[in-house]
Design a protein around this motif. Structure first.
Motif: not given
Length: 96
Positions: A47-51
């Motif tokens: 989820x943080x990589x996606x952001x």
């Protein structure tokens, strides 16, 4: 210009700060290495990589090594610039 103007909200979270810190000192890192270094679950890291990817701060490269999928990440020029500005703003804030 205020002392917090260059503090980037995207880097407020410790995980995104960690991801970018790793990618600033390494040409790239794969998913498992990031997960290991940051001690995260797959979903939390993803989820943080996606952001960061949506902000175009990191580049995602998917490939196969043998029959195994491998996903590597690297900081984009924009990501490097924005991260450096963020760190410089934090340093100025600390010195004030």
């Amino acid at each position: 210009m205020g002392i917090i103007d260059n503090i980037n909200k995207l880097f407020d979270h410790r995980i995104r700060l960690g991801i970018m810190s790793i990618l600033m000192v390494n040409d790239d890192a794969d998913f498992n290495r990031l997960k290991e270094l940051l001690d995260l679950t797959d979903g939390n890291l993803a989820s943080h990589i996606k952001a960061l990817e949506q902000a175009e701060y990191i580049l995602v490269e998917k490939q196969f090594i043998g029959r195994k999928p491998n996903t590597r990440y690297s900081a984009t020029p924009l990501g490097k610039t924005e991260f450096k500005k963020h760190i410089e703003a934090l340093e100025k804030l600390i010195k004030k």
